[in-house]
Enzyme design. Structure first.
Site, PDB file in Angstrom:
ATOM      1  N   CYS A 137       0.830  -1.205   0.000  1.00  0.00           N
ATOM      2  CA  CYS A 137       0.000   0.000   0.000  1.00  0.00           C
ATOM      3  C   CYS A 137       0.868   1.260   0.000  1.00  0.00           C
ATOM      4  CB  CYS A 137      -0.920  -0.041   1.228  1.00  0.00           C
ATOM      5  SG  CYS A 137      -1.994   1.376   1.373  1.00  0.00           S
ATOM      6  N   GLY A 176       6.995  -7.862   6.209  1.00  0.00           N
ATOM      7  CA  GLY A 176       8.442  -7.698   6.024  1.00  0.00           C
ATOM      8  C   GLY A 176       8.894  -6.268   6.275  1.00  0.00           C
ATOM      9  N   ASP A 181      12.154 -13.778   2.639  1.00  0.00           N
ATOM     10  CA  ASP A 181      13.487 -13.276   2.266  1.00  0.00           C
ATOM     11  C   ASP A 181      14.539 -13.447   3.364  1.00  0.00           C
ATOM     12  OD1 ASP A 181      12.252 -12.450  -0.077  1.00  0.00           O
ATOM     13  OD2 ASP A 181      11.927 -10.411   0.652  1.00  0.00           O
ATOM     14  N   GLN A 220       7.562 -19.925  -4.645  1.00  0.00           N
ATOM     15  CA  GLN A 220       8.304 -19.943  -3.376  1.00  0.00           C
ATOM     16  C   GLN A 220       7.513 -19.381  -2.207  1.00  0.00           C
ATOM     17  OE1 GLN A 220      12.504 -18.291  -4.376  1.00  0.00           O
ATOM     18  NE2 GLN A 220      11.220 -17.917  -6.151  1.00  0.00           N
TER      19      GLN A 220
END
Ligand code: F6P
Length: 393
Positions: A111, A140, A166, A322
């Site tokens: 956003c 994240g 990640d 993934q």
């Protein structure tokens, strides 16, 4: 409004989804209901849903009243089947059966609007009007940066929970979703190995990981991939490209039946102009790393003598595969531990806002903006060395 909860806790999932988010939602809802007797509001589609609700609630007193009435009366699955209801009070049944399910039941979004201070002020206003005790933000780096802004601009208690495949948040040893994503990559490499062996080919597989190579490195060790190329080594120069190709060549000459190369999406090339664009309107740096490397390696082998000349190279971009899939037990357990810590912090009046983190195997709350753990960078370097020793031929 008699059935509107006194001081609920709100939770949202933001940014790229990661496996284990549903386990986290379930744990947050169940701990709220079973242990603390506090209602939990699930906000759909991250900050986007929060802003949508904020704008609706600020239109008039009546709109805010209707929103509160809907939250109080349409609970759990009843609220969830109404797509226009952005805030849903969760009950036991609404989070039943989701523990390992991939994705996020509440939806997630990136956003850009939330980067504006004015938009964040609107969100704060709504959270206050709804009498929210604390907001739990799961996501994240970008999502946690948004959460940090809220703590600076208001007195709302915000707890961040690291969720990203990640593993690029260096204040914690692990984020929710990494373990599952590594498992998925190992599964994918195994499949590529089968066909690579049959054709004696070189497969170049591109992993996610944003600007870091954590995901690629862990997956390379766990899958036995012969080569891993990550951004931490700096931009890959032409000279290094040649050395990488020479190294594949010597492995194949030495009797390898195939070579799997993992390349992290964040890898840069120097000069970037070398990288041919896929189309005239695509800047060179945007071309998928797997294609760049595969083209280079293919040209390199075509220039060789004898059997090496016929070696074929195939690229694949593993992409969003993934991010999906059933979360591993490890991710579900981490989700439950982070949820418990989030609640303990919220219910402790002496605690402040912060982010849940795993440090030396223990879960603890660290302040927003906490520095990186030096061990994380050391561990990355150690893993690179370990991979090199495991894979040299
Ligand atoms: O941060 C998670 C991540 O999957 C990165 O690894 C990747 O670069 C990015 O998100 C992809 O984002 P999107 O889903 O918006 O394409």
């Amino acid at each position: 409004m008699s059935n509107y909860p006194e001081r609920p806790v709100a939770v949202l999932f933001s940014g790229g989804d990661s496996p284990g988010m549903n386990a986290l939602l379930r744990a947050i809802a169940r701990l709220g209901l079973n242990r603390h007797g506090v209602a939990v509001f699930g906000i759909r589609e991250g900050y986007r849903g929060l802003l949508r609700a904020a704008r609706l609630g600020s239109r008039s007193e009546k709109d805010l009243f209707v929103m509160k009435q809907e939250i109080a009366s349409r609970r759990g699955r009843w609220g969830l089947i109404h797509p226009e209801q952005d805030i849903v009070m969760l009950d036991h049944a609404s989070v039943s059966g989701i523990v390992g399910a991939g994705g996020t039941m509440l939806g997630s979004a990136r956003c850009l609007d939330f980067k504006k201070p004015g938009s964040r002020a609107e969100a704060v206003n709504l959270l206050k009007n709804l009498n929210v005790r604390a907001l739990i933000v799961c996501g994240g780096d970008g999502s946690l940066a948004g959460a940090e802004c809220l703590t600076k601009e208001s007195d709302i208690r915000v707890i961040g929970v690291p969720c990203t495949i990640d593993n690029d948040l260096f204040f914690t040893e692990m984020a929710i979703g990494v373990d599952t994503a590594v498992g998925t990559l190992v599964w994918a490499v195994d499949h590529f190995k089968d066909t690579a062996r049959s054709h004696k080919r070189i497969m170049v597989l591109e992993t996610m990981g944003a600007k870091r190579g954590e995901l690629a490195r862990l997956s390379a060790i766990a899958s036995g991939a012969e080569m891993v190329i990550t951004p931490e080594g700096g931009p890959v120069t032409m000279d290094q490209l040649r050395k990488l190709a020479e190294s594949i060549k010597s492995g194949m000459e030495g009797g390898r039946s195939h070579t799997i190369v993992l390349v992290a999406e964040g890898v840069q090339f120097e000069p970037e102009q070398y990288v041919p664009s896929a189309s005239p309107d695509q800047p060179p740096g945007k071309r998928n790393r797997a294609y760049v490397l595969a083209d280079y390696f293919q040209t390199f082998f075509h220039q060789q003598e004898g059997e090496l000349k016929d070696l074929e190279v195939r690229p694949s971009v593993l992409g969003h595969l993934q991010r999906g899939g059933h979360a591993t037990p490890q991710d579900c357990i981490l989700a439950a531990r982070f949820a418990e810590l989030a609640w303990n912090s919220i219910m402790d009046p002496s605690e402040r806002s912060g982010i849940t983190a795993l440090r030396n195997g223990r879960v603890e709350l660290v302040p927003f903006g906490a520095p990186d753990m030096p061990e994380r960078a050391e561990m990355s370097a150690e893993f690179s060395r370990l991979h090199a020793s495991l894979s040299s031929w």
